[in-house]
Design a protein around this motif. Structure first.
Motif, PDB file in Angstrom:
ATOM      1  N   PHE A   1       0.857  -1.185   0.000  1.00  0.00           N
ATOM      2  CA  PHE A   1       0.000   0.000   0.000  1.00  0.00           C
ATOM      3  C   PHE A   1       0.893   1.236   0.000  1.00  0.00           C
ATOM      4  N   VAL A   2       1.371   1.588  -1.180  1.00  0.00           N
ATOM      5  CA  VAL A   2       2.353   2.665  -1.314  1.00  0.00           C
ATOM      6  C   VAL A   2       1.714   4.039  -1.490  1.00  0.00           C
ATOM      7  N   CYS A   3       0.403   4.082  -1.697  1.00  0.00           N
ATOM      8  CA  CYS A   3      -0.278   5.369  -1.927  1.00  0.00           C
ATOM      9  C   CYS A   3      -1.234   5.691  -0.781  1.00  0.00           C
ATOM     10  N   LEU A   4      -1.021   6.840  -0.170  1.00  0.00           N
ATOM     11  CA  LEU A   4      -1.985   7.379   0.788  1.00  0.00           C
ATOM     12  C   LEU A   4      -2.926   8.290   0.012  1.00  0.00           C
ATOM     13  N   LEU A   5      -4.200   7.919  -0.031  1.00  0.00           N
ATOM     14  CA  LEU A   5      -5.172   8.696  -0.798  1.00  0.00           C
ATOM     15  C   LEU A   5      -5.785   9.834   0.001  1.00  0.00           C
ATOM     16  N   ASP A   6      -5.971   9.613   1.302  1.00  0.00           N
ATOM     17  CA  ASP A   6      -6.683  10.617   2.083  1.00  0.00           C
ATOM     18  C   ASP A   6      -6.558  10.324   3.573  1.00  0.00           C
ATOM     19  N   ILE A   7      -6.596  11.365   4.363  1.00  0.00           N
ATOM     20  CA  ILE A   7      -6.809  11.263   5.810  1.00  0.00           C
ATOM     21  C   ILE A   7      -7.912  12.266   6.124  1.00  0.00           C
TER      22      ILE A   7
ATOM     23  N   GLU B   1     -14.692   9.432  23.005  1.00  0.00           N
ATOM     24  CA  GLU B   1     -13.659   9.807  22.040  1.00  0.00           C
ATOM     25  C   GLU B   1     -14.399  10.240  20.780  1.00  0.00           C
ATOM     26  N   ARG B   2     -14.616  11.528  20.667  1.00  0.00           N
ATOM     27  CA  ARG B   2     -15.579  12.041  19.690  1.00  0.00           C
ATOM     28  C   ARG B   2     -15.111  11.987  18.243  1.00  0.00           C
ATOM     29  N   PHE B   3     -13.804  11.906  18.006  1.00  0.00           N
ATOM     30  CA  PHE B   3     -13.308  11.957  16.635  1.00  0.00           C
ATOM     31  C   PHE B   3     -12.869  10.587  16.148  1.00  0.00           C
ATOM     32  N   GLU B   4     -13.154  10.326  14.861  1.00  0.00           N
ATOM     33  CA  GLU B   4     -12.542   9.206  14.156  1.00  0.00           C
ATOM     34  C   GLU B   4     -11.590   9.798  13.131  1.00  0.00           C
ATOM     35  N   VAL B   5     -10.403   9.231  13.032  1.00  0.00           N
ATOM     36  CA  VAL B   5      -9.463   9.597  11.981  1.00  0.00           C
ATOM     37  C   VAL B   5      -9.460   8.435  11.002  1.00  0.00           C
ATOM     38  N   VAL B   6      -9.719   8.728   9.728  1.00  0.00           N
ATOM     39  CA  VAL B   6      -9.887   7.694   8.709  1.00  0.00           C
ATOM     40  C   VAL B   6      -8.794   7.849   7.653  1.00  0.00           C
ATOM     41  N   TYR B   7      -8.098   6.747   7.377  1.00  0.00           N
ATOM     42  CA  TYR B   7      -7.018   6.710   6.389  1.00  0.00           C
ATOM     43  C   TYR B   7      -7.463   5.836   5.226  1.00  0.00           C
ATOM     44  N   HIS B   8      -7.278   6.309   3.994  1.00  0.00           N
ATOM     45  CA  HIS B   8      -7.566   5.509   2.804  1.00  0.00           C
ATOM     46  C   HIS B   8      -6.258   5.247   2.074  1.00  0.00           C
ATOM     47  N   LEU B   9      -5.960   3.967   1.856  1.00  0.00           N
ATOM     48  CA  LEU B   9      -4.722   3.563   1.205  1.00  0.00           C
ATOM     49  C   LEU B   9      -5.020   2.794  -0.075  1.00  0.00           C
ATOM     50  N   LEU B  10      -4.073   2.839  -1.009  1.00  0.00           N
ATOM     51  CA  LEU B  10      -4.208   2.146  -2.293  1.00  0.00           C
ATOM     52  C   LEU B  10      -2.946   1.342  -2.570  1.00  0.00           C
ATOM     53  N   SER B  11      -3.146   0.119  -3.031  1.00  0.00           N
ATOM     54  CA  SER B  11      -2.047  -0.717  -3.508  1.00  0.00           C
ATOM     55  C   SER B  11      -2.203  -0.871  -5.015  1.00  0.00           C
ATOM     56  N   PRO B  12      -1.484  -0.080  -5.818  1.00  0.00           N
ATOM     57  CA  PRO B  12      -1.653  -0.167  -7.280  1.00  0.00           C
ATOM     58  C   PRO B  12      -1.289  -1.543  -7.841  1.00  0.00           C
ATOM     59  N   SER B  13      -0.269  -2.185  -7.282  1.00  0.00           N
ATOM     60  CA  SER B  13       0.155  -3.479  -7.824  1.00  0.00           C
ATOM     61  C   SER B  13      -0.878  -4.578  -7.563  1.00  0.00           C
ATOM     62  N   LEU B  14      -1.624  -4.471  -6.453  1.00  0.00           N
ATOM     63  CA  LEU B  14      -2.662  -5.457  -6.144  1.00  0.00           C
ATOM     64  C   LEU B  14      -4.049  -4.985  -6.552  1.00  0.00           C
ATOM     65  N   ASN B  15      -4.161  -3.714  -6.950  1.00  0.00           N
ATOM     66  CA  ASN B  15      -5.459  -3.122  -7.270  1.00  0.00           C
ATOM     67  C   ASN B  15      -6.435  -3.285  -6.097  1.00  0.00           C
ATOM     68  N   GLN B  16      -5.948  -2.948  -4.900  1.00  0.00           N
ATOM     69  CA  GLN B  16      -6.757  -3.053  -3.688  1.00  0.00           C
ATOM     70  C   GLN B  16      -6.744  -1.740  -2.925  1.00  0.00           C
ATOM     71  N   ARG B  17      -7.845  -1.494  -2.236  1.00  0.00           N
ATOM     72  CA  ARG B  17      -7.949  -0.343  -1.344  1.00  0.00           C
ATOM     73  C   ARG B  17      -8.245  -0.850   0.058  1.00  0.00           C
ATOM     74  N   ILE B  18      -7.849  -0.058   1.038  1.00  0.00           N
ATOM     75  CA  ILE B  18      -8.140  -0.410   2.427  1.00  0.00           C
ATOM     76  C   ILE B  18      -8.403   0.877   3.197  1.00  0.00           C
ATOM     77  N   ARG B  19      -9.283   0.776   4.170  1.00  0.00           N
ATOM     78  CA  ARG B  19      -9.599   1.918   5.026  1.00  0.00           C
ATOM     79  C   ARG B  19      -9.174   1.567   6.453  1.00  0.00           C
ATOM     80  N   LEU B  20      -8.417   2.447   7.075  1.00  0.00           N
ATOM     81  CA  LEU B  20      -8.041   2.299   8.481  1.00  0.00           C
ATOM     82  C   LEU B  20      -8.741   3.391   9.271  1.00  0.00           C
ATOM     83  N   LYS B  21      -9.188   3.075  10.462  1.00  0.00           N
ATOM     84  CA  LYS B  21      -9.777   4.128  11.289  1.00  0.00           C
ATOM     85  C   LYS B  21      -9.425   3.908  12.748  1.00  0.00           C
ATOM     86  N   LEU B  22      -9.374   5.022  13.463  1.00  0.00           N
ATOM     87  CA  LEU B  22      -9.094   5.002  14.896  1.00  0.00           C
ATOM     88  C   LEU B  22      -9.876   6.117  15.561  1.00  0.00           C
ATOM     89  N   SER B  23     -10.007   6.033  16.874  1.00  0.00           N
ATOM     90  CA  SER B  23     -10.757   7.037  17.632  1.00  0.00           C
ATOM     91  C   SER B  23      -9.818   7.839  18.513  1.00  0.00           C
TER      92      SER B  23
END
Length: 200
Positions: free
Chosen positions: A53-59, A69-91
């Motif tokens: 996952f070499v590309c950070l698309l957004d935070i 814990e009122r806030f969630e921080v959401v990270y969107h990542l992209l793996s171009p070689s696998l053509n996959q996306r993943i979302r990470l989140k924390l509070s």
């Protein structure tokens, strides 16, 4: 969906100690982690050869004012070689800083500044955490759900004075009353111009 399920299993086998849960919903994999593990998880997802996952698309931030814990921080990542996306989140809360992702992804710089500016989410270790979209003297964080809609000043460039000026927020459109009647039933009053059709 099968590919995503296999991907989730690979993730569990390689780094389950770095996150709390992983869920597939609406064709996307969302991984929930804690503040203390986010940087290690990002490094793992970037550097492990089975993920790449070499590309950070957004935070971005999400505000849930009723939660402790009122806030969630959401990270969107992209793996171009696998053509996959993943979302990470924390509070986190208003005082608890989130470790900065700038050491992993340099592109995190402005995303974290935006989350700080709009929500007031603190990022520990960020090289230059200052406002990005609002003026430096701006008070508050406009995307918080408890941010007041009026009562603040707005900033604009005045071409006549050739400088930035502050002035009270002013609604340009006058307040209107809407009747919310069905267009199929018609109104119970005469609209301007209707008197011409009645012959009066």
């Amino acid at each position: 969906m099968d590919d995503l399920s296999e991907f989730a299993k690979q993730l569990e086998a390689s780094c389950s100690h770095l996150y709390v849960s992983a869920e597939i919903s609406l064709g996307e994999l969302t991984v929930t982690t804690g503040r203390e593990h986010i940087v290690a998880l990002l490094f793992h997802l970037r550097d492990d050869v089975q993920f790449k996952f070499v590309c950070l698309l957004d935070i971005c931030g999400v505000d849930w004012p009723e939660r402790p814990e009122r806030f969630e921080v959401v990270y969107h990542l992209l793996s171009p070689s696998l053509n996959q996306r993943i979302r990470l989140k924390l509070s986190t809360d208003e005082q608890g800083p989130v470790p900065s992702a700038c050491a992993v992804y340099p592109a995190a710089d402005w995303y974290e500044r935006e989350a700080w500016d709009m929500y007031g989410i603190l990022f520990e270790g960020h090289p230059d955490l200052r406002r990005l979209l609002t003026d430096y003297g701006f008070e508050g964080h406009p995307l918080r759900k408890d941010f007041p809609l009026t009562g603040y000043v707005e900033v604009r460039y005045d071409d006549n004075q050739k400088r930035v000026i502050y002035e009270p927020v002013e609604l340009r459109q006058e307040y209107r009353h809407f009747d919310f009647l069905s267009p199929w039933e018609g109104t119970d009053y005469v609209l301007p111009g209707d008197e011409k059709t009645t012959g009066k």
